[in-house]
Motif scaffolding. Structure first.
Motif, PDB file in Angstrom:
ATOM      1  N   ARG A 151       0.831  -1.215   0.000  1.00 12.72           N
ATOM      2  CA  ARG A 151       0.000   0.000   0.000  1.00 12.72           C
ATOM      3  C   ARG A 151       0.861   1.258   0.000  1.00 12.72           C
ATOM      4  NH1 ARG A 151      -3.533  -3.156   4.187  1.00 12.72           N
ATOM      5  NH2 ARG A 151      -5.211  -3.922   2.845  1.00 12.72           N
ATOM      6  N   TRP A 152       1.948   1.243   0.772  1.00 15.40           N
ATOM      7  CA  TRP A 152       2.852   2.389   0.776  1.00 15.40           C
ATOM      8  C   TRP A 152       3.439   2.613  -0.616  1.00 15.40           C
ATOM      9  CZ3 TRP A 152       4.319   6.086   4.330  1.00 15.40           C
ATOM     10  CH2 TRP A 152       5.421   6.867   3.976  1.00 15.40           C
ATOM     11  N   SER A 153       3.842   1.535  -1.252  1.00 11.36           N
ATOM     12  CA  SER A 153       4.417   1.653  -2.599  1.00 11.36           C
ATOM     13  C   SER A 153       3.413   2.229  -3.586  1.00 11.36           C
ATOM     14  CB  SER A 153       4.905   0.285  -3.089  1.00 11.36           C
ATOM     15  OG  SER A 153       5.967  -0.187  -2.279  1.00 11.36           O
ATOM     16  N   ARG A 154       2.162   1.771  -3.516  1.00 13.98           N
ATOM     17  CA  ARG A 154       1.150   2.283  -4.435  1.00 13.98           C
ATOM     18  C   ARG A 154       0.880   3.769  -4.186  1.00 13.98           C
ATOM     19  NH1 ARG A 154      -0.993  -3.043  -3.678  1.00 13.98           N
ATOM     20  NH2 ARG A 154      -2.375  -2.400  -1.968  1.00 13.98           N
ATOM     21  N   ARG A 187     -11.675   5.435  -5.853  1.00 14.83           N
ATOM     22  CA  ARG A 187     -12.290   4.944  -4.615  1.00 14.83           C
ATOM     23  C   ARG A 187     -11.461   3.811  -4.013  1.00 14.83           C
ATOM     24  NH1 ARG A 187     -16.982   5.582  -7.836  1.00 14.83           N
ATOM     25  NH2 ARG A 187     -17.098   3.336  -8.198  1.00 14.83           N
ATOM     26  N   GLU A 188     -10.936   2.958  -4.855  1.00 19.86           N
ATOM     27  CA  GLU A 188     -10.096   1.862  -4.373  1.00 19.86           C
ATOM     28  C   GLU A 188      -8.794   2.400  -3.784  1.00 19.86           C
ATOM     29  OE1 GLU A 188      -7.863  -2.160  -6.088  1.00 19.86           O
ATOM     30  OE2 GLU A 188      -9.430  -1.186  -7.271  1.00 19.86           O
ATOM     31  N   ALA A 189      -8.206   3.407  -4.428  1.00 17.74           N
ATOM     32  CA  ALA A 189      -6.961   3.994  -3.926  1.00 17.74           C
ATOM     33  C   ALA A 189      -7.179   4.690  -2.587  1.00 17.74           C
ATOM     34  CB  ALA A 189      -6.395   4.978  -4.950  1.00 17.74           C
ATOM     35  N   VAL A 190      -8.312   5.360  -2.420  1.00 16.67           N
ATOM     36  CA  VAL A 190      -8.621   6.027  -1.154  1.00 16.67           C
ATOM     37  C   VAL A 190      -8.779   4.998  -0.042  1.00 16.67           C
ATOM     38  CG1 VAL A 190     -10.353   7.389   0.082  1.00 16.67           C
ATOM     39  CG2 VAL A 190      -9.646   8.048  -2.229  1.00 16.67           C
ATOM     40  N   ARG A 226      -6.445   2.239   4.773  1.00 11.84           N
ATOM     41  CA  ARG A 226      -5.945   1.002   5.378  1.00 11.84           C
ATOM     42  C   ARG A 226      -4.461   1.133   5.717  1.00 11.84           C
ATOM     43  NH1 ARG A 226      -9.265  -3.589   4.742  1.00 11.84           N
ATOM     44  NH2 ARG A 226     -11.151  -3.162   3.522  1.00 11.84           N
ATOM     45  N   LEU A 227      -3.714   1.827   4.844  1.00 10.36           N
ATOM     46  CA  LEU A 227      -2.304   2.065   5.100  1.00 10.36           C
ATOM     47  C   LEU A 227      -2.103   2.843   6.386  1.00 10.36           C
ATOM     48  CD1 LEU A 227       0.757   2.447   4.353  1.00 10.36           C
ATOM     49  CD2 LEU A 227       0.030   4.431   3.000  1.00 10.36           C
ATOM     50  N   THR A 228      -2.887   3.888   6.589  1.00 12.24           N
ATOM     51  CA  THR A 228      -2.670   4.799   7.714  1.00 12.24           C
ATOM     52  C   THR A 228      -3.308   4.305   9.014  1.00 12.24           C
ATOM     53  OG1 THR A 228      -4.647   6.101   7.141  1.00 12.24           O
ATOM     54  CG2 THR A 228      -2.564   6.765   6.134  1.00 12.24           C
ATOM     55  N   ALA A 276       6.618  12.507   3.713  1.00 12.60           N
ATOM     56  CA  ALA A 276       6.308  11.501   4.732  1.00 12.60           C
ATOM     57  C   ALA A 276       7.446  10.495   4.878  1.00 12.60           C
ATOM     58  CB  ALA A 276       5.014  10.785   4.378  1.00 12.60           C
ATOM     59  N   ALA A 277       8.138  10.195   3.778  1.00 13.40           N
ATOM     60  CA  ALA A 277       9.233   9.230   3.831  1.00 13.40           C
ATOM     61  C   ALA A 277      10.419   9.728   4.654  1.00 13.40           C
ATOM     62  CB  ALA A 277       9.694   8.901   2.415  1.00 13.40           C
ATOM     63  N   LEU A 278      10.493  11.029   4.904  1.00 12.45           N
ATOM     64  CA  LEU A 278      11.580  11.592   5.705  1.00 12.45           C
ATOM     65  C   LEU A 278      11.354  11.424   7.200  1.00 12.45           C
ATOM     66  CD1 LEU A 278      12.070  14.970   3.770  1.00 12.45           C
ATOM     67  CD2 LEU A 278      13.591  12.973   3.704  1.00 12.45           C
TER      68      LEU A 278
END
Length: 211
Positions: free
Chosen positions: A40-43, A65-68, A73-75, A132-134
């Motif tokens: 999910r992070w990669s996407r 909608r799927e990406a949201v 779910r990622l967060t 965010a990656a930092l």
């Protein structure tokens, strides 16, 4: 059923950070190392979400909608949820009493509590995947000694310092409707980091969903 989310960053002496580490660090690692979460992070990193105001409109397609849903779910942080209460009926740990109220300055900790909303999701959407990656830890969850706070401060400043145009864009992506005296998710974390670094304290960041 409604939800309440909380994202807090509290400052503590290193002795307390060491006391909390065996409980908290495995939960962060479990969330970060989950294969679905990494996917999910990669996407999200490869395809940041569009303007949140388009998510629930009739023009939002199935892919959006799927990406949201993927992003939420990622967060969420499945394992870190144990930090709110004990991991078993025999464990009387409670985050509010055993972490937040034991902070060096509870009145000045960063705390964003949102009703039917997600503070950490809005923050990550606002800053985007590159910034965010930092940040240390995983999706707003971290436990740092005073030395680690000092070490990570330059990266956090890089992630959360904006030009006027960048700040305007980030504020537009932050969907939280703040109360007049409420600290923004774009302001509170960096303030807390700088204050902890200045006085030699560690930090505990926890993003939870409370049902």
């Amino acid at each position: 059923m409604g939800i309440t989310s909380a994202w807090a960053i509290s400052a503590h002496a290193d002795a307390f950070i060491a006391e909390l580490a065996p409980r908290m660090l495995p939960l962060i690692d479990a969330d970060r190392n989950d294969q679905l979460t990494q996917a999910r992070w990669s996407r999200w990193s490869e395809n940041p979400l569009p303007d949140h105001r388009t998510w629930c409109t009739g023009t939002a397609g199935a892919a959006v909608r799927e990406a949201v849903d993927d992003f939420h779910r990622l967060t969420f942080g499945e394992h870190i949820q144990e930090m709110y209460g004990g991991s078993s009926p025999d464990d009387d740990f409670w985050l509010v009493r055993d972490v937040w109220e034991r902070g060096e300055d509870p009145d000045r900790m960063f705390l964003s509590i949102q009703n039917k909303d997600y503070a950490i999701a809005s923050f990550l959407h606002a800053v985007g995947p590159r910034r965010a990656a930092l940040l240390p830890g995983w999706c707003g969850n971290f436990l740092l000694t005073s030395a680690e706070v000092q070490q990570t401060l330059p990266r956090v400043e890089q992630a959360l310092t904006f030009t006027s145009d960048e700040r305007r864009a980030a504020q537009e992506r932050d969907w939280i409707a703040y109360l007049p005296d409420e600290e923004s998710v774009l302001d509170g974390p960096l303030r807390q980091w700088r204050q902890a670094a200045e006085v030699g304290l560690g930090l505990c960041g926890v993003a939870l969903t409370i049902y």
